[in-house]
Design a protein around this motif. Sequence first.
Motif, mmCIF file in Angstrom:
data_model
loop_
_atom_site.group_PDB
_atom_site.id
_atom_site.type_symbol
_atom_site.label_atom_id
_atom_site.label_comp_id
_atom_site.label_asym_id
_atom_site.label_seq_id
_atom_site.Cartn_x
_atom_site.Cartn_y
_atom_site.Cartn_z
ATOM 1 N N ALA A 160 39.126 60.083 -47.985
ATOM 2 C CA ALA A 160 39.853 61.348 -47.805
ATOM 3 C C ALA A 160 39.939 62.104 -49.126
ATOM 4 N N LEU A 161 40.196 61.386 -50.210
ATOM 5 C CA LEU A 161 40.226 62.018 -51.534
ATOM 6 C C LEU A 161 38.858 62.568 -51.905
ATOM 7 N N ASP A 162 37.832 61.783 -51.608
ATOM 8 C CA ASP A 162 36.473 62.179 -51.957
ATOM 9 C C ASP A 162 36.076 63.481 -51.266
ATOM 10 N N SER A 163 36.635 63.731 -50.099
ATOM 11 C CA SER A 163 36.292 64.934 -49.340
ATOM 12 C C SER A 163 36.764 66.216 -50.017
ATOM 13 N N ILE A 164 37.753 66.094 -50.939
ATOM 14 C CA ILE A 164 38.274 67.300 -51.605
ATOM 15 C C ILE A 164 38.195 67.159 -53.136
ATOM 16 N N LYS A 165 37.295 66.293 -53.607
ATOM 17 C CA LYS A 165 37.242 66.006 -55.038
ATOM 18 C C LYS A 165 36.869 67.219 -55.885
ATOM 19 N N ASP A 166 36.121 68.162 -55.313
ATOM 20 C CA ASP A 166 35.714 69.337 -56.076
ATOM 21 C C ASP A 166 36.802 70.413 -56.136
ATOM 22 N N SER A 167 37.915 70.168 -55.479
ATOM 23 C CA SER A 167 38.985 71.165 -55.460
ATOM 24 C C SER A 167 39.887 71.087 -56.683
ATOM 25 N N ASP A 168 39.858 69.927 -57.379
ATOM 26 C CA ASP A 168 40.742 69.767 -58.534
ATOM 27 C C ASP A 168 40.141 68.740 -59.487
ATOM 28 N N SER A 169 40.168 69.034 -60.779
ATOM 29 C CA SER A 169 39.559 68.146 -61.767
ATOM 30 C C SER A 169 40.291 66.808 -61.855
ATOM 31 N N LEU A 170 41.592 66.781 -61.564
ATOM 32 C CA LEU A 170 42.337 65.514 -61.605
ATOM 33 C C LEU A 170 41.764 64.536 -60.577
ATOM 34 N N ILE A 171 41.511 65.020 -59.374
ATOM 35 C CA ILE A 171 40.957 64.175 -58.315
ATOM 36 C C ILE A 171 39.533 63.761 -58.667
ATOM 37 N N PHE A 172 38.737 64.721 -59.118
ATOM 38 C CA PHE A 172 37.343 64.444 -59.472
ATOM 39 C C PHE A 172 37.265 63.388 -60.576
ATOM 40 N N ASN A 173 38.066 63.562 -61.633
ATOM 41 C CA ASN A 173 38.036 62.643 -62.776
ATOM 42 C C ASN A 173 38.529 61.252 -62.392
ATOM 43 N N TYR A 174 39.537 61.190 -61.515
ATOM 44 C CA TYR A 174 40.033 59.885 -61.065
ATOM 45 C C TYR A 174 38.946 59.125 -60.305
ATOM 46 N N LEU A 175 38.311 59.783 -59.344
ATOM 47 C CA LEU A 175 37.275 59.127 -58.553
ATOM 48 C C LEU A 175 36.071 58.755 -59.406
ATOM 49 N N ASP A 176 35.743 59.608 -60.375
ATOM 50 C CA ASP A 176 34.633 59.325 -61.280
ATOM 51 C C ASP A 176 34.930 58.088 -62.126
ATOM 52 N N ALA A 177 36.146 58.026 -62.667
ATOM 53 C CA ALA A 177 36.549 56.871 -63.484
ATOM 54 C C ALA A 177 36.573 55.604 -62.649
ATOM 55 N N LYS A 178 37.039 55.716 -61.420
ATOM 56 C CA LYS A 178 37.137 54.543 -60.553
ATOM 57 C C LYS A 178 35.763 53.994 -60.182
ATOM 58 N N SER A 179 34.806 54.900 -60.000
ATOM 59 C CA SER A 179 33.456 54.456 -59.653
ATOM 60 C C SER A 179 32.781 53.741 -60.817
ATOM 61 N N ILE A 180 33.193 54.089 -62.038
ATOM 62 C CA ILE A 180 32.595 53.477 -63.233
ATOM 63 C C ILE A 180 33.355 52.227 -63.657
ATOM 64 N N ILE A 181 34.684 52.339 -63.727
ATOM 65 C CA ILE A 181 35.512 51.256 -64.258
ATOM 66 C C ILE A 181 35.923 50.272 -63.174
ATOM 67 N N GLY A 182 36.255 50.785 -62.005
ATOM 68 C CA GLY A 182 36.767 49.922 -60.944
ATOM 69 C C GLY A 182 38.271 49.770 -61.079
ATOM 70 N N ASN A 183 38.699 48.680 -61.659
ATOM 71 C CA ASN A 183 40.122 48.401 -61.810
ATOM 72 C C ASN A 183 40.704 49.199 -62.972
ATOM 73 N N ILE A 184 41.608 50.115 -62.685
ATOM 74 C CA ILE A 184 42.236 50.937 -63.720
ATOM 75 C C ILE A 184 43.669 50.465 -63.899
ATOM 76 N N SER A 185 44.042 50.105 -65.117
ATOM 77 C CA SER A 185 45.403 49.641 -65.362
ATOM 78 C C SER A 185 46.390 50.781 -65.127
ATOM 79 N N THR A 186 47.635 50.409 -64.821
ATOM 80 C CA THR A 186 48.673 51.416 -64.580
ATOM 81 C C THR A 186 48.862 52.307 -65.801
ATOM 82 N N GLU A 187 48.796 51.702 -66.975
ATOM 83 C CA GLU A 187 48.974 52.462 -68.220
ATOM 84 C C GLU A 187 47.883 53.516 -68.397
ATOM 85 N N VAL A 188 46.628 53.100 -68.208
ATOM 86 C CA VAL A 188 45.489 54.014 -68.372
ATOM 87 C C VAL A 188 45.506 55.080 -67.285
#
Length: 217
Positions: A160-188
């Motif tokens: 659902a997030l991926d469907s609107i990822k181009d609408s906001d850089s916060l969503i796009f950057n989160y999904l991009d980071a998740k696809s590369i890193i996988g597990n993101i710590s709460t702090e990061v």
Amino acid sequence: MKRFYIFILISFLFSCNQTNKTDSIIIFETILGEKETTALNEIVTDFDTFLDLKYPNKTSIFETYINDLTKKSYNNIWRIDSTIISKYADCNIFPKYDLIFPDSVWYDGLSFKIKYSDNDVVEEITPIIRNGGINIDSMILEIKTNPKFLTKHQSSFLPALDSIKDSDSLIFNYLDAKSIIGNISTEVLSKGLMIGLSENNEYFAKRILIMDGLIIK
């Protein structure tokens, strides 16, 4: 048929030069699903209640909270109420997993080999050997009794997030980071949300923070 209407909805909304906040929420919640949206909104309401009680004299309480989460020493982390999880146990908002234990574990002199009965792939763990050496039997027992998560059913949240990822850089950057890193710590994750947070995307930032801990990577 439902997918066809979703496609028409997305095509219409994205035909505009810029997707506004309301349009993004409509697309997101449509793809997330009606029951899943109800569940997530109830979770967010519980989260908001926690924030109101924790920061009674603050205005930007969500921003204050994620700023606190960026500090390594901070440990007052909100958790989803177990009663809500039980209430929506059959809902696609929560990913579902099987726990599988190693079929066999052995040490070849350099690393521990791990094999699971569901496939022929042999995984390995190379131990860090310190002055005292390693207790091979103890390590084998520990590995054997530690299961891994096998995904049975993915949450509908990330699609659902991926469907609107181009609408906001916060969503796009989160999904991009998740696809590369996988597990993101709460702090990061909190630091990333702080950088991209705005009044226009707080709706999604809250849901990303809440759901990320539920999605095992």
